[in-house]
Design a protein around this motif. Structure first.
Motif, PDB file in Angstrom:
ATOM      1  N   ALA A  14      90.190   1.373  85.404  1.00 38.52           N
ATOM      2  CA  ALA A  14      90.531  -0.054  85.288  1.00 38.52           C
ATOM      3  C   ALA A  14      91.618  -0.426  86.299  1.00 38.52           C
ATOM      4  O   ALA A  14      91.518  -1.449  86.992  1.00 38.52           O
ATOM      5  CB  ALA A  14      90.982  -0.361  83.863  1.00 38.52           C
ATOM      6  N   ARG A  15      92.652   0.394  86.380  1.00 37.42           N
ATOM      7  CA  ARG A  15      93.733   0.161  87.362  1.00 37.42           C
ATOM      8  C   ARG A  15      93.191   0.129  88.781  1.00 37.42           C
ATOM      9  O   ARG A  15      93.471  -0.785  89.576  1.00 37.42           O
ATOM     10  CB  ARG A  15      94.778   1.277  87.223  1.00 37.42           C
ATOM     11  N   THR A  19      82.552   3.182  78.600  1.00 31.30           N
ATOM     12  CA  THR A  19      83.560   2.205  79.026  1.00 31.30           C
ATOM     13  C   THR A  19      83.741   2.220  80.533  1.00 31.30           C
ATOM     14  O   THR A  19      83.896   1.156  81.160  1.00 31.30           O
ATOM     15  CB  THR A  19      84.900   2.475  78.316  1.00 31.30           C
ATOM     16  N   SER A  20      83.713   3.398  81.142  1.00 34.17           N
ATOM     17  CA  SER A  20      83.796   3.485  82.605  1.00 34.17           C
ATOM     18  C   SER A  20      82.689   2.668  83.245  1.00 34.17           C
ATOM     19  O   SER A  20      82.916   1.913  84.206  1.00 34.17           O
ATOM     20  CB  SER A  20      83.693   4.947  83.059  1.00 34.17           C
ATOM     21  N   LEU A  21      81.475   2.807  82.735  1.00 34.74           N
ATOM     22  CA  LEU A  21      80.341   2.075  83.289  1.00 34.74           C
ATOM     23  C   LEU A  21      80.458   0.576  83.033  1.00 34.74           C
ATOM     24  O   LEU A  21      80.105  -0.231  83.899  1.00 34.74           O
ATOM     25  CB  LEU A  21      79.028   2.604  82.715  1.00 34.74           C
ATOM     26  N   ASP A  22      80.956   0.193  81.862  1.00 39.71           N
ATOM     27  CA  ASP A  22      81.174  -1.232  81.588  1.00 39.71           C
ATOM     28  C   ASP A  22      82.144  -1.833  82.602  1.00 39.71           C
ATOM     29  O   ASP A  22      81.948  -2.956  83.089  1.00 39.71           O
ATOM     30  CB  ASP A  22      81.721  -1.418  80.172  1.00 39.71           C
ATOM     31  N   LEU A  23      83.182  -1.096  82.930  1.00 36.34           N
ATOM     32  CA  LEU A  23      84.163  -1.554  83.923  1.00 36.34           C
ATOM     33  C   LEU A  23      83.535  -1.672  85.304  1.00 36.34           C
ATOM     34  O   LEU A  23      83.776  -2.643  86.035  1.00 36.34           O
ATOM     35  CB  LEU A  23      85.349  -0.589  83.960  1.00 36.34           C
ATOM     36  N   ASN A  55      78.033   8.389  74.634  1.00 37.85           N
ATOM     37  CA  ASN A  55      78.377   8.272  76.051  1.00 37.85           C
ATOM     38  C   ASN A  55      77.268   8.825  76.937  1.00 37.85           C
ATOM     39  O   ASN A  55      76.955   8.257  77.989  1.00 37.85           O
ATOM     40  CB  ASN A  55      79.690   8.995  76.337  1.00 37.85           C
ATOM     41  N   ARG A  56      76.664   9.941  76.525  1.00 40.81           N
ATOM     42  CA  ARG A  56      75.573  10.521  77.321  1.00 40.81           C
ATOM     43  C   ARG A  56      74.426   9.521  77.458  1.00 40.81           C
ATOM     44  O   ARG A  56      73.888   9.321  78.556  1.00 40.81           O
ATOM     45  CB  ARG A  56      75.077  11.821  76.682  1.00 40.81           C
ATOM     46  N   LYS A  57      74.068   8.878  76.368  1.00 40.17           N
ATOM     47  CA  LYS A  57      72.981   7.897  76.414  1.00 40.17           C
ATOM     48  C   LYS A  57      73.356   6.699  77.285  1.00 40.17           C
ATOM     49  O   LYS A  57      72.501   6.121  77.971  1.00 40.17           O
ATOM     50  CB  LYS A  57      72.622   7.447  74.997  1.00 40.17           C
ATOM     51  N   ALA A  58      74.629   6.327  77.266  1.00 42.11           N
ATOM     52  CA  ALA A  58      75.088   5.213  78.114  1.00 42.11           C
ATOM     53  C   ALA A  58      74.967   5.576  79.592  1.00 42.11           C
ATOM     54  O   ALA A  58      74.668   4.711  80.422  1.00 42.11           O
ATOM     55  CB  ALA A  58      76.530   4.856  77.773  1.00 42.11           C
TER      56      ALA A  58
END
Length: 421
Positions: free
Chosen positions: A211-212, A233-237, A282-285
């Motif tokens: 995010a930073r 969340t990493s992918l959403d960002l 997370n794996r599925k994401a």
């Protein structure tokens, strides 16, 4: 001498087609039917692809060659069907200067069986707050920047690094890790960490730094590439940043696509990696991120270690697993054969996409005039992987013992066969 590859199913321009490939003077000279040459390679029933591209390997050379060296590392890449790799700079000494960079590139060229592109560090020795001279490192041949294995803890240092990287048209490939949140963990925070009573790593160690850095990339215009993303969340960002025009790309490792922390059978350090195996959610994401294009490429994070360094417990063993030799086979078997993703999609993620993002002009595409970097795979027969099968010095992978389709039959680099089954 003219060599023709005949009767194969060829991945070309995003499609699978039946065509012959003529190789002449180390280059692809023609595609078509009924081509002839002095040497014929019969690829009947086989898949023929551009040589795979892996932008994330660790060859430990110089300084830790008991784990791996350029020759064994590049041989393992060829064994896995890779013809182009990007080698991380976590060696001893770190290539902080143009002179050291030139020495590494020369040795890569002399000893490597595949094309090896060399990363320079983002900061001197990868852990300091001082930037090396990016301009001279690029002039010496560095193709990108990374401190892989180390997150950049200071926002000010990353801001300065991005400004300098943007000025010199260099990608920063970041290992996103906030050490204050990582907290000396060894396994993902969740039910498995509690079951095994092991120090846990929160997802926040990865996501807060991403995010930073995305805000810094937006401000500077730098090309920010995220190594081994591992969380939803990493992918959403990343999705949000791409929508806002941030110059961001990311990679995912095969092990994060295929394994979750629930698959860790015991306190077995062959399952210890950084980032750690995350939850099944997370794996599925990550799979969804492949399908919708958020993830730009697959990269192995091939991280060889000596057996004694990967024995005992998660608490004491080194982070990392090998990946060059099993990557395509494990992904083909578990994602393509099961119809999770198409073969064309998998090949794009392992050939043309990384070549395009990292501007590797010779790599990733089969067409006349290009370097003859080609791989032939057997996708119809399975093989059980054994430790004695590996070309790497290291055997630290949980994929040993699995029966996998997609064995490499032949790897060709600049028209020369460098691996043959």
């Amino acid at each position: 001498m003219k060599t023709v590859i005949k009767n194969g199913l060829v991945y070309q321009n995003g499609r699978l087609i039946k065509t012959d490939i003529l190789i002449e003077n180390n280059k692809i000279s023609a595609l078509g039917q009924n081509l002839t040459g002095e040497k014929v390679i019969d690829a009947s029933g086989m898949l023929v692809t551009p040589g795979l591209v892996d932008v994330h390997v660790h060859y430990r050379d110089p300084g830790q060659t008991y784990k791996e060296d350029i020759e064994t590392g590049s041989r393992s890449a060829a064994r896995g069907g890779f013809t182009t790799v990007g080698a991380m700079p976590n060696v001893k000494p770190v290539p902080n200067t143009a002179e050291l960079m030139q020495k590494m590139i020369q040795k890569n060229h002399e000893k490597g069986l595949v094309h090896i592109f060399q990363y320079a560090p983002v900061t001197i020795d990868q852990t300091s707050n001082t930037l090396p001279d990016y301009q001279s490192l690029k002039a010496a041949g560095a193709f990108a920047l990374s401190n892989d294995g180390h997150g950049i803890q200071s926002a000010q240092v990353m801001y300065q690094a991005m400004q300098k990287a943007q000025e010199n048209d260099l990608i920063i490939a970041a290992h996103a890790q906030d050490d204050s949140l990582f907290n000396q963990g060894v396994i993902n925070e969740g039910e498995k960490s509690q079951e095994l009573n092991l120090p846990a790593i929160t997802e926040l160690a990865e996501t807060t730094q991403i995010a930073r850095d995305l805000l810094l990339a937006q401000k500077t215009g730098a090309h920010y590439h995220i190594c081994h993303v591992s969380t939803k969340t990493s992918l959403d960002l990343v999705r949000l940043a791409k929508k806002h025009g941030v110059k961001v790309t990311c990679e995912v490792a095969p092990h994060h696509l295929l394994l979750a922390d629930k698959d860790i059978p015991s306190d077995n350090p062959y399952y210890k990696m950084n980032p750690p195996l995350r939850s099944e959610k997370n794996r599925k994401a990550l799979i969804q991120g492949l399908l919708d294009g958020t993830i730009d490429m697959i990269a192995t994070d091939h991280a060889p270690h000596a057996k004694n360094e990967k024995s005992g417990s998660f608490k004491t063993a080194a982070f990392g697993i090998t990946g060059s030799e099993t990557a395509f086979a494990s992904l083909y078997t578990n994602l393509v054969k099961t119809k999770v993703i198409s073969l064309e999609k998998l090949l794009a993620l392992m050939t043309k996409n990384p070549a395009r993002v990292f501007n590797l002009k010779h790599a990733g595409i089969i067409e006349p005039g290009r370097e003859a970097d080609l791989t032939i795979f057997d996708i119809n027969h399975k093989k059980r992987w054994r430790e004695e099968d590996y070309c790497s010095k290291a055997v630290n992978t949980p994929f040993t013992g699995q029966e996998l389709y997609g064995q490499t039959v032949k790897t060709i680099v600049s028209g020369k066969v460098v691996y043959e089954r």
